[in-house]
Design a protein around this motif. Structure first.
Motif, mmCIF file in Angstrom:
data_model
loop_
_atom_site.group_PDB
_atom_site.id
_atom_site.type_symbol
_atom_site.label_atom_id
_atom_site.label_comp_id
_atom_site.label_asym_id
_atom_site.label_seq_id
_atom_site.Cartn_x
_atom_site.Cartn_y
_atom_site.Cartn_z
ATOM 1 N N MET A 252 -10.570 -4.762 -0.562
ATOM 2 C CA MET A 252 -10.133 -5.999 -0.213
ATOM 3 C C MET A 252 -8.776 -6.658 -0.564
ATOM 4 O O MET A 252 -8.048 -5.701 -0.891
ATOM 5 C CB MET A 252 -10.856 -6.963 -1.489
ATOM 6 N N TRP A 253 -7.803 -6.605 0.369
ATOM 7 C CA TRP A 253 -6.939 -8.066 -0.124
ATOM 8 C C TRP A 253 -5.899 -6.884 1.023
ATOM 9 O O TRP A 253 -4.784 -6.072 -0.438
ATOM 10 C CB TRP A 253 -6.269 -8.381 -0.952
ATOM 11 N N ILE A 254 -5.962 -6.010 1.669
ATOM 12 C CA ILE A 254 -5.234 -5.006 2.315
ATOM 13 C C ILE A 254 -4.323 -5.362 3.063
ATOM 14 O O ILE A 254 -4.852 -5.312 4.605
ATOM 15 C CB ILE A 254 -6.670 -3.610 2.757
ATOM 16 N N THR A 255 -3.107 -5.334 2.826
ATOM 17 C CA THR A 255 -2.089 -5.793 4.042
ATOM 18 C C THR A 255 -2.104 -4.474 5.244
ATOM 19 O O THR A 255 -2.314 -3.122 4.885
ATOM 20 C CB THR A 255 -0.170 -6.042 3.177
ATOM 21 N N VAL B 124 -5.274 5.619 3.410
ATOM 22 C CA VAL B 124 -5.137 5.816 2.207
ATOM 23 C C VAL B 124 -6.408 5.250 1.863
ATOM 24 O O VAL B 124 -5.935 3.660 0.968
ATOM 25 C CB VAL B 124 -4.150 6.311 1.347
ATOM 26 N N VAL B 125 -7.706 6.027 1.199
ATOM 27 C CA VAL B 125 -8.450 5.395 0.803
ATOM 28 C C VAL B 125 -8.478 5.742 -0.949
ATOM 29 O O VAL B 125 -8.753 7.159 -0.744
ATOM 30 C CB VAL B 125 -9.828 4.895 1.413
ATOM 31 N N TRP B 126 -9.287 5.392 -1.681
ATOM 32 C CA TRP B 126 -9.583 5.590 -2.752
ATOM 33 C C TRP B 126 -10.635 5.846 -3.232
ATOM 34 O O TRP B 126 -11.487 4.266 -2.929
ATOM 35 C CB TRP B 126 -8.402 5.409 -3.772
ATOM 36 N N ALA B 127 -11.717 6.050 -3.432
ATOM 37 C CA ALA B 127 -13.361 6.448 -3.990
ATOM 38 C C ALA B 127 -13.203 7.596 -4.759
ATOM 39 O O ALA B 127 -13.460 8.238 -5.252
ATOM 40 C CB ALA B 127 -13.837 6.722 -2.853
ATOM 41 N N ILE C 25 0.839 2.891 11.929
ATOM 42 C CA ILE C 25 1.241 2.017 10.633
ATOM 43 C C ILE C 25 0.189 2.398 9.593
ATOM 44 O O ILE C 25 -1.003 2.911 10.372
ATOM 45 C CB ILE C 25 0.687 0.175 11.075
ATOM 46 N N GLY C 26 0.656 2.620 8.471
ATOM 47 C CA GLY C 26 -0.266 2.969 7.278
ATOM 48 C C GLY C 26 -0.625 1.505 6.415
ATOM 49 O O GLY C 26 -0.330 0.443 6.369
ATOM 50 N N CYS C 27 -1.783 1.704 5.980
ATOM 51 C CA CYS C 27 -2.190 0.426 4.674
ATOM 52 C C CYS C 27 -3.131 1.838 3.474
ATOM 53 O O CYS C 27 -2.811 3.099 3.249
ATOM 54 C CB CYS C 27 -3.496 -0.420 5.354
ATOM 55 N N PHE C 28 -3.378 0.702 2.532
ATOM 56 C CA PHE C 28 -3.576 1.241 0.976
ATOM 57 C C PHE C 28 -4.890 0.579 0.818
ATOM 58 O O PHE C 28 -4.935 -0.869 0.219
ATOM 59 C CB PHE C 28 -2.917 1.081 0.582
ATOM 60 N N GLY C 29 -5.626 1.190 0.445
ATOM 61 C CA GLY C 29 -6.838 0.824 -0.136
ATOM 62 C C GLY C 29 -7.403 1.371 -1.430
ATOM 63 O O GLY C 29 -8.365 1.936 -1.542
#
Length: 396
Positions: free
Chosen positions: A173-176, A185-188, A138-142
């Motif tokens: 925040m608010w990461i499904t 996948v995190v953006w910085a 399972i993946g998420c998008f930050g």
């Protein structure tokens, strides 16, 4: 010129025969997803919404993966490679059951998977995409942060180089799917600008806290991501993701799914209101016979069919490689507003029964409050369209 052929009366549930233009393959995908959603999801979704959770997300991921819906519009690496219209139809049928279920699928496919597919290395694609497509991961998008929603360029999450490694610190925040994800996948921000990273969630320093007490999108898992000295090798950076345009392009993919999804939510609310009006009797007859009720139903059917036409047209443009991101903004702006109008009218048709979970209308109505906010608020998409028609940006 007269003709002896009699034109059939419109179908109340597809008044403008929008689906008549679907190909056989597209109709088959629609039917398969609708059957799955109605058989496996609809009987329980009200209970999930009431409990404020999505139970057994890994089991659901396996079911969705077996159906081929994760990243279905992507090619290779175990992805189905379907058309944009086919993907939109899947979103429509999932959100006709609940927005949270469509979010579960679209966050994985249009955000996490799409980011890796478009901007990742061959090694990252090979490592993650087949597992994500199959539902084995399972993946998420930050991207969104507590103080950075509509202005993602002001994000405070930072990635700094330390030798050959990267060290990430910040909060999303608010990461499904955040608390159940295997990869985020995190953006910085970095000294070179915004960059993306494929972060295995078992990396030391990575944490996820489930957000409770939501009044919307309750049949969904939403989390806060905390990155505290998360050390990653250079191979975790998405090598082709440079600048804020990279995450925004992924958001555009998700917005496209929303354009279709809310058409499904609107259809479900209208269908429930029509059924209720035909069976609920007051003053000696069904309330469907009252002028005010018929006006509500007429307005609903107009909104539902216009939303469906907008979604299909954007899908055809997208499949032709001719869909601009401002046109997707048009679709999200128009279709979310239409769905909210339909849900509100449907709730009023149901009277007091409309506030219960015995009927789907208030659940959809509450979910649409979130849908109107994420992947760009109504105001942001209005300004996007405004910029497109004037050539002047109101953002800066």
């Amino acid at each position: 010129m007269s003709t002896s052929a009699k034109v059939p009366a419109p179908d109340p549930l597809d008044f403008l025969a929008v689906d008549a233009s679907l190909s056989t393959e597209e109709a088959d995908i629609r039917d398969a997803v609708r059957a799955f959603a109605e058989r496996e999801l609809l009987p329980d979704v009200a209970d999930w919404f009431e409990a404020g959770t999505l139970p057994n997300p890994r089991e659901l991921a396996k079911q969705v993966g077996e159906l081929g819906l994760f990243g279905m519009h992507l090619t290779g690496y175990g992805c189905a490679g379907t058309s944009a219209v086919a993907y939109g139809l899947a979103c429509r049928e999932l959100e006709a059951v609940d927005s949270g279920l469509r979010s579960f699928v679209s966050v994985q496919g249009s955000l996490a998977m799409a980011a890796i597919h478009r901007y990742g290395s061959e090694e990252q694609k090979t490592e993650w995409l087949p597992r994500l497509a199959a539902g084995d991961a399972i993946g998420c998008f930050g991207l969104t942060e507590p103080d950075s929603g509509s202005d993602p360029g002001s994000m405070r999450t930072r990635a700094r180089r330390d030798g050959t490694d990267w060290v990430l610190d910040g909060t999303k925040m608010w990461i499904t799917n955040g608390s159940v994800a295997d990869v985020a996948v995190v953006w910085a921000t970095t000294d070179e600008g915004v960059r993306g990273f494929a972060v295995p969630t078992d990396t030391p320093g990575f944490g996820a806290n489930v957000i409770h007490r939501k009044l919307s999108l309750r049949a969904s898992i939403t989390a806060e991501l905390v990155l505290d000295g998360v050390r990653l090798p250079e191979t975790a950076r998405l090598p082709l993701a440079e600048g804020l345009g990279a995450p925004l392009s992924c958001l555009n993919e998700a917005r496209y799914g929303i354009v279709w999804g809310v058409a499904g939510a609107a259809r479900a609310c209208y269908a429930a209101a029509r059924d209720y009006a035909l069976t609920r009797e007051q003053f000696g007859g069904p309330i469907a016979g009252f002028q005010l009720t018929q006006r509500k139903l007429a307005d609903m059917v107009v909104d539902v069919n216009q939303a469906s036409l907008t979604a299909l047209h954007l899908g055809r443009l997208k499949d032709a490689g001719a869909c601009h991101h401002n046109q997707v903004s048009f679709g999200k702006l128009a279709n979310v507003a239409a769905a909210q109008r339909v849900a509100a009218a449907a709730r009023s048709v149901h009277g007091a029964n409309g506030i219960t979970l015995e009927y789907p209308v208030l659940r959809h109505m509450l979910n649409l409050e979130t849908v109107a906010t994420y992947e760009g608020t109504e105001e942001i998409h209005a300004l996007s369209v405004g910029q497109a028609v004037t050539g002047i940006s109101a953002f800066r």
